[in-house]
Design a protein around this motif. Structure first.
Motif, PDB file in Angstrom:
ATOM      1  N   ILE A  97       0.839  -1.203   0.000  1.00  0.00           N
ATOM      2  CA  ILE A  97       0.000   0.000   0.000  1.00  0.00           C
ATOM      3  C   ILE A  97       0.873   1.253   0.000  1.00  0.00           C
ATOM      4  O   ILE A  97       0.533   2.254  -0.626  1.00  0.00           O
ATOM      5  CB  ILE A  97      -1.003  -0.008   1.187  1.00  0.00           C
ATOM      6  CG1 ILE A  97      -1.967   1.169   1.086  1.00  0.00           C
ATOM      7  CG2 ILE A  97      -0.292   0.018   2.514  1.00  0.00           C
ATOM      8  CD1 ILE A  97      -2.941   1.087  -0.040  1.00  0.00           C
ATOM      9  N   THR A  98       2.010   1.188   0.682  1.00  0.00           N
ATOM     10  CA  THR A  98       2.927   2.327   0.699  1.00  0.00           C
ATOM     11  C   THR A  98       3.473   2.576  -0.698  1.00  0.00           C
ATOM     12  O   THR A  98       3.583   3.722  -1.139  1.00  0.00           O
ATOM     13  CB  THR A  98       4.087   2.076   1.686  1.00  0.00           C
ATOM     14  OG1 THR A  98       3.536   1.754   2.966  1.00  0.00           O
ATOM     15  CG2 THR A  98       4.977   3.285   1.818  1.00  0.00           C
ATOM     16  N   GLN A  99       3.794   1.513  -1.406  1.00  0.00           N
ATOM     17  CA  GLN A  99       4.304   1.645  -2.773  1.00  0.00           C
ATOM     18  C   GLN A  99       3.240   2.207  -3.707  1.00  0.00           C
ATOM     19  O   GLN A  99       3.539   3.053  -4.558  1.00  0.00           O
ATOM     20  CB  GLN A  99       4.802   0.295  -3.274  1.00  0.00           C
ATOM     21  CG  GLN A  99       5.996  -0.224  -2.495  1.00  0.00           C
ATOM     22  CD  GLN A  99       6.306  -1.683  -2.802  1.00  0.00           C
ATOM     23  OE1 GLN A  99       5.609  -2.330  -3.584  1.00  0.00           O
ATOM     24  NE2 GLN A  99       7.348  -2.204  -2.187  1.00  0.00           N
ATOM     25  N   VAL A 100       1.995   1.771  -3.543  1.00  0.00           N
ATOM     26  CA  VAL A 100       0.902   2.282  -4.378  1.00  0.00           C
ATOM     27  C   VAL A 100       0.686   3.769  -4.109  1.00  0.00           C
ATOM     28  O   VAL A 100       0.548   4.574  -5.043  1.00  0.00           O
ATOM     29  CB  VAL A 100      -0.396   1.481  -4.125  1.00  0.00           C
ATOM     30  CG1 VAL A 100      -1.592   2.156  -4.767  1.00  0.00           C
ATOM     31  CG2 VAL A 100      -0.245   0.059  -4.624  1.00  0.00           C
ATOM     32  N   LEU A 101       0.670   4.146  -2.827  1.00  0.00           N
ATOM     33  CA  LEU A 101       0.497   5.558  -2.484  1.00  0.00           C
ATOM     34  C   LEU A 101       1.661   6.400  -2.998  1.00  0.00           C
ATOM     35  O   LEU A 101       1.467   7.533  -3.433  1.00  0.00           O
ATOM     36  CB  LEU A 101       0.338   5.729  -0.975  1.00  0.00           C
ATOM     37  CG  LEU A 101      -0.979   5.227  -0.402  1.00  0.00           C
ATOM     38  CD1 LEU A 101      -0.956   5.286   1.112  1.00  0.00           C
ATOM     39  CD2 LEU A 101      -2.148   6.016  -0.952  1.00  0.00           C
TER      40      LEU A 101
END
Length: 85
Positions: free
Chosen positions: A38-42
């Motif tokens: 999720i951090t990478q997507v954000l």
């Protein structure tokens, strides 16, 4: 009617970007290395907005003020659009 859809889309986009920036900041405390998916997507969603601001701002020791500036700019854009309508 078409302008109403476009206006709604722009305001929704501004809200989504603002929330994505906020969640990215909050997740950076939990996942500072950015290993969670999720951090990478954000990061992928928000970096096109934050990178130009970061390149203009002076370097600070350990604080990144670009999310604050970006959220303020997004809100200012939203207010300008609302006042123009």
């Amino acid at each position: 009617m078409p302008s109403s859809f476009i206006e709604s889309f722009i305001f929704l986009l501004i809200e989504v970007l603002s929330l994505a920036i906020l969640f990215r900041v909050l997740l950076s405390w939990v996942d500072p290395l950015g290993n969670m998916r999720i951090t990478q997507v954000l990061r992928d969603l928000t970096e096109p907005v934050l990178a130009p601001i970061r390149s203009i701002l002076p370097q600070t020791m350990m604080f990144d003020f670009s999310p604050i500036i970006a959220m303020l700019l997004l809100q200012a854009i939203s207010l300008l659009i609302r006042s123009a309508l």
